[in-house]
Design a protein around this motif. Structure first.
Motif, PDB file in Angstrom:
ATOM      1  N   SER A 234      12.640  10.090   1.605  1.00  0.00           N
ATOM      2  CA  SER A 234      12.475  11.003   0.467  1.00  0.00           C
ATOM      3  C   SER A 234      11.013  11.133   0.053  1.00  0.00           C
ATOM      4  CB  SER A 234      13.297  10.511  -0.729  1.00  0.00           C
ATOM      5  OG  SER A 234      12.732   9.335  -1.281  1.00  0.00           O
ATOM      6  N   CYS A 235      10.131  10.448   0.797  1.00  0.00           N
ATOM      7  CA  CYS A 235       8.680  10.464   0.514  1.00  0.00           C
ATOM      8  C   CYS A 235       8.132  11.899   0.564  1.00  0.00           C
ATOM      9  CB  CYS A 235       8.009   9.605   1.572  1.00  0.00           C
ATOM     10  SG  CYS A 235       6.234   9.763   1.661  1.00  0.00           S
ATOM     11  N   HIS A 236       7.210  12.186  -0.333  1.00  0.00           N
ATOM     12  CA  HIS A 236       6.591  13.522  -0.371  1.00  0.00           C
ATOM     13  C   HIS A 236       5.819  13.814   0.923  1.00  0.00           C
ATOM     14  CE1 HIS A 236       7.265  14.365  -4.739  1.00  0.00           C
ATOM     15  NE2 HIS A 236       7.473  13.069  -4.712  1.00  0.00           N
ATOM     16  N   SER A 237       5.190  12.796   1.489  1.00  0.00           N
ATOM     17  CA  SER A 237       4.468  12.995   2.758  1.00  0.00           C
ATOM     18  C   SER A 237       5.448  13.318   3.871  1.00  0.00           C
ATOM     19  CB  SER A 237       3.694  11.731   3.147  1.00  0.00           C
ATOM     20  OG  SER A 237       2.583  11.574   2.323  1.00  0.00           O
ATOM     21  N   CYS A 238       6.610  12.646   3.844  1.00  0.00           N
ATOM     22  CA  CYS A 238       7.629  12.909   4.862  1.00  0.00           C
ATOM     23  C   CYS A 238       8.084  14.366   4.781  1.00  0.00           C
ATOM     24  CB  CYS A 238       8.801  11.954   4.654  1.00  0.00           C
ATOM     25  SG  CYS A 238      10.161  12.258   5.772  1.00  0.00           S
TER      26      CYS A 238
ATOM     27  N   ARG B 285      15.289  12.906  -5.712  1.00  0.00           N
ATOM     28  CA  ARG B 285      15.729  11.606  -6.254  1.00  0.00           C
ATOM     29  C   ARG B 285      14.692  10.513  -5.982  1.00  0.00           C
ATOM     30  NH1 ARG B 285      18.762  14.034  -8.570  1.00  0.00           N
ATOM     31  NH2 ARG B 285      20.933  14.585  -8.228  1.00  0.00           N
ATOM     32  N   HIS B 286      13.465  10.902  -5.671  1.00  0.00           N
ATOM     33  CA  HIS B 286      12.485   9.914  -5.219  1.00  0.00           C
ATOM     34  C   HIS B 286      12.242   8.808  -6.251  1.00  0.00           C
ATOM     35  CE1 HIS B 286       9.623   8.411  -2.400  1.00  0.00           C
ATOM     36  NE2 HIS B 286       8.616   8.497  -3.241  1.00  0.00           N
ATOM     37  N   MET B 287      12.129   9.192  -7.510  1.00  0.00           N
ATOM     38  CA  MET B 287      11.898   8.188  -8.550  1.00  0.00           C
ATOM     39  C   MET B 287      13.061   7.193  -8.620  1.00  0.00           C
ATOM     40  SD  MET B 287      11.422   8.589 -12.645  1.00  0.00           S
ATOM     41  CE  MET B 287      13.142   8.742 -13.064  1.00  0.00           C
TER      42      MET B 287
ATOM     43  N   ALA C 279      -4.538   8.332   1.895  1.00  0.00           N
ATOM     44  CA  ALA C 279      -4.041   7.758   3.156  1.00  0.00           C
ATOM     45  C   ALA C 279      -2.550   7.486   3.093  1.00  0.00           C
ATOM     46  CB  ALA C 279      -4.798   6.475   3.480  1.00  0.00           C
ATOM     47  N   HIS C 280      -1.870   7.969   2.050  1.00  0.00           N
ATOM     48  CA  HIS C 280      -0.447   7.659   1.891  1.00  0.00           C
ATOM     49  C   HIS C 280       0.368   7.992   3.139  1.00  0.00           C
ATOM     50  CE1 HIS C 280       3.343   6.859   0.004  1.00  0.00           C
ATOM     51  NE2 HIS C 280       3.769   8.079   0.263  1.00  0.00           N
ATOM     52  N   ARG C 281       0.043   9.122   3.755  1.00  0.00           N
ATOM     53  CA  ARG C 281       0.794   9.556   4.938  1.00  0.00           C
ATOM     54  C   ARG C 281       0.786   8.474   6.028  1.00  0.00           C
ATOM     55  NH1 ARG C 281       0.627  14.470   8.906  1.00  0.00           N
ATOM     56  NH2 ARG C 281       1.062  15.626   7.056  1.00  0.00           N
TER      57      ARG C 281
ATOM     58  N   THR D  44       0.455   3.755  -3.164  1.00  0.00           N
ATOM     59  CA  THR D  44      -0.057   5.112  -2.993  1.00  0.00           C
ATOM     60  C   THR D  44       1.046   6.168  -3.102  1.00  0.00           C
ATOM     61  OG1 THR D  44       0.204   4.972  -0.592  1.00  0.00           O
ATOM     62  CG2 THR D  44      -1.945   4.349  -1.482  1.00  0.00           C
ATOM     63  N   CYS D  45       2.277   5.716  -3.302  1.00  0.00           N
ATOM     64  CA  CYS D  45       3.420   6.639  -3.448  1.00  0.00           C
ATOM     65  C   CYS D  45       3.190   7.584  -4.628  1.00  0.00           C
ATOM     66  CB  CYS D  45       4.683   5.806  -3.677  1.00  0.00           C
ATOM     67  SG  CYS D  45       6.073   6.718  -4.370  1.00  0.00           S
ATOM     68  N   TYR D  46       3.569   8.845  -4.447  1.00  0.00           N
ATOM     69  CA  TYR D  46       3.321   9.821  -5.511  1.00  0.00           C
ATOM     70  C   TYR D  46       4.031   9.442  -6.802  1.00  0.00           C
ATOM     71  CZ  TYR D  46       1.558  12.956  -1.853  1.00  0.00           C
ATOM     72  OH  TYR D  46       0.869  13.523  -0.830  1.00  0.00           O
ATOM     73  N   TYR D  47       5.262   8.893  -6.676  1.00  0.00           N
ATOM     74  CA  TYR D  47       5.953   8.506  -7.900  1.00  0.00           C
ATOM     75  C   TYR D  47       5.299   7.296  -8.557  1.00  0.00           C
ATOM     76  CZ  TYR D  47       8.612   6.128 -11.231  1.00  0.00           C
ATOM     77  OH  TYR D  47       8.908   5.458 -12.378  1.00  0.00           O
TER      78      TYR D  47
ATOM     79  N   ALA E  85      16.550   5.788   2.681  1.00  0.00           N
ATOM     80  CA  ALA E  85      16.616   6.937   1.764  1.00  0.00           C
ATOM     81  C   ALA E  85      15.308   7.069   0.980  1.00  0.00           C
ATOM     82  CB  ALA E  85      17.794   6.766   0.807  1.00  0.00           C
ATOM     83  N   TYR E  86      14.775   5.941   0.517  1.00  0.00           N
ATOM     84  CA  TYR E  86      13.493   5.987  -0.213  1.00  0.00           C
ATOM     85  C   TYR E  86      12.376   6.474   0.703  1.00  0.00           C
ATOM     86  CZ  TYR E  86       9.120   4.354  -2.223  1.00  0.00           C
ATOM     87  OH  TYR E  86       7.812   4.278  -2.660  1.00  0.00           O
ATOM     88  N   THR E  87      12.314   5.883   1.922  1.00  0.00           N
ATOM     89  CA  THR E  87      11.225   6.213   2.842  1.00  0.00           C
ATOM     90  C   THR E  87      11.286   7.692   3.241  1.00  0.00           C
ATOM     91  OG1 THR E  87      11.355   3.953   3.658  1.00  0.00           O
ATOM     92  CG2 THR E  87      10.103   5.501   4.992  1.00  0.00           C
TER      93      THR E  87
ATOM     94  N   LEU F 143       0.829  -1.205   0.000  1.00  0.00           N
ATOM     95  CA  LEU F 143       0.000   0.000   0.000  1.00  0.00           C
ATOM     96  C   LEU F 143       0.865   1.257   0.000  1.00  0.00           C
ATOM     97  CD1 LEU F 143      -2.835  -1.127   2.416  1.00  0.00           C
ATOM     98  CD2 LEU F 143      -3.128  -0.337   0.064  1.00  0.00           C
ATOM     99  N   PHE F 144       2.000   1.205   0.719  1.00  0.00           N
ATOM    100  CA  PHE F 144       2.901   2.358   0.752  1.00  0.00           C
ATOM    101  C   PHE F 144       3.402   2.662  -0.658  1.00  0.00           C
ATOM    102  CE2 PHE F 144       7.372   3.927   1.820  1.00  0.00           C
ATOM    103  CZ  PHE F 144       6.962   5.193   2.142  1.00  0.00           C
ATOM    104  N   ARG F 145       3.779   1.625  -1.377  1.00  0.00           N
ATOM    105  CA  ARG F 145       4.299   1.854  -2.737  1.00  0.00           C
ATOM    106  C   ARG F 145       3.168   2.165  -3.708  1.00  0.00           C
ATOM    107  NH1 ARG F 145      10.293   0.592  -3.722  1.00  0.00           N
ATOM    108  NH2 ARG F 145      10.931   0.217  -1.598  1.00  0.00           N
TER     109      ARG F 145
HETATM  110 FE1  FES Z   1       6.667   7.981  -2.685  1.00  0.00          FE
HETATM  111 FE2  FES Z   1       5.703   8.734  -0.267  1.00  0.00          FE
HETATM  112  S1  FES Z   1       6.833   6.988  -0.791  1.00  0.00           S
HETATM  113  S2  FES Z   1       5.626   9.772  -2.125  1.00  0.00           S
END
Ligand code: FES
Length: 274
Positions: free
Chosen positions: A206-210, A240-242, A154-156, A113-116, A202-204, A109-111
């Motif tokens: 770099s999340c937009h919600s973070c 570098r999120h993508m 609910a991504h956050r 709903t991830c913006y990328y 680093a991925y987690t 679900l985290f991936r």
């Molecule tokens: Fe990609 Fe949150 S993990 S935007």
């Protein structure tokens, strides 16, 4: 292709206010290459991760304390001896339930709903639209205002769970510094598992919600120096999120594959210390 009557009024590109162009796209470049590669990449990961999550073999190396991330944390009495670092509060599980069933749905679900990843699969899988200036095949567009896509909001919360899972992956990395006869040891597996854990952080992070959690809704950065500092770091990672999204898909597979090779006795782990 000629425009159908339904398309001529409803879809975005063919709606009344747009220039009346019959072709679905006027692009002559190979615009379909990125979405096609995305489908291949995501599809390969989903197939690999699904198979490995269900097989229940070669996921733990007792000699060096290597646990694959697909089985972490292993909380069931069905887990092989030594792999349950947090006890076995869950009893035996039938074969059709993956041992990582508590964590895997949240990671998915985290991936999802991830913006990328949204950008990736909206374009490649859902073709909504498949590329810039290429009309989508769907007749209606309700965006993320209805089920199921409203869940994207609910991504956050999935981010919060992902942070907890990253802590668990870090624990797995720490205990992988283990020698065969006990004590401190480092092998190639330690390097692989630790690099994967660092990249997952680093991925987690770099999340937009973070990024929003770090620096959002602040009127004056000057009055919140710690959050400002954190936001600055996250913002740099965020660009570098993508890349991090794809890199960590790769390192997850690589880590699991490596643990599988060592656990099954196919290769022996090159040791640097111990
Ligand atoms: Fe990609 Fe949150 S993990 S935007």
């Amino acid at each position: 292709a000629p425009v159908k009557a339904s398309e001529s009024i409803s879809t975005g590109v063919f709606s009344r206010g747009r220039a009346a162009i019959a072709a679905r796209t006027l692009r002559t470049d190979r615009w379909w290459v990125p979405p096609a590669l995305t489908v291949l990449g995501l599809g390969a990961f989903v197939v690999y991760a699904t198979v490995r999550s269900f097989v229940r073999t070669a996921y733990w190396v007792n000699d060096f304390h290597y646990l694959t991330p697909f089985y972490s944390p292993c909380l069931s009495a069905s887990c092989v001896e030594g792999s349950s670092h947090f006890g076995t509060p869950i009893g035996q599980l039938p074969m059709w339930i993956p041992l990582g069933f508590l964590v895997l749905p949240f990671l998915l679900l985290f991936r999802l709903t991830c913006y990328y990843y949204r950008k990736a699969y909206y374009r490649s899988v859902w073709m909504s639209p498949p590329a810039c200036a290429v009309a989508e095949p769907h007749a209606k567009y309700s965006g993320e205002t209805k089920l199921p896509l409203i869940i994207q909001n609910a991504h956050r919360y999935f981010f919060y769970v992902a942070v907890i899972i990253s802590v668990i992956n870090t624990y797995d990395a720490v205990i992988s510094f283990h020698a065969k006869d006990g004590g401190f040891g480092v092998g190639l597996g330690t390097v692989v598992i630790t690099a994967n854990a660092l990249l997952l952080w680093a991925y987690t992070l770099s999340c937009h919600s973070c990024r929003h959690i770090a620096g959002g809704r602040l009127k004056h950065f000057s009055q919140h120096p710690v959050r400002y500092r954190f936001w600055t770091v996250v913002s740099k990672l965020n660009t570098r999120h993508m890349q991090l999204a794809w890199t960590t898909l790769g390192t997850l597979v690589l880590t699991d594959f490596y643990v599988m090779l060592v656990a099954s006795g196919t290769i022996s782990d090159p040791r640097l210390i111990g």
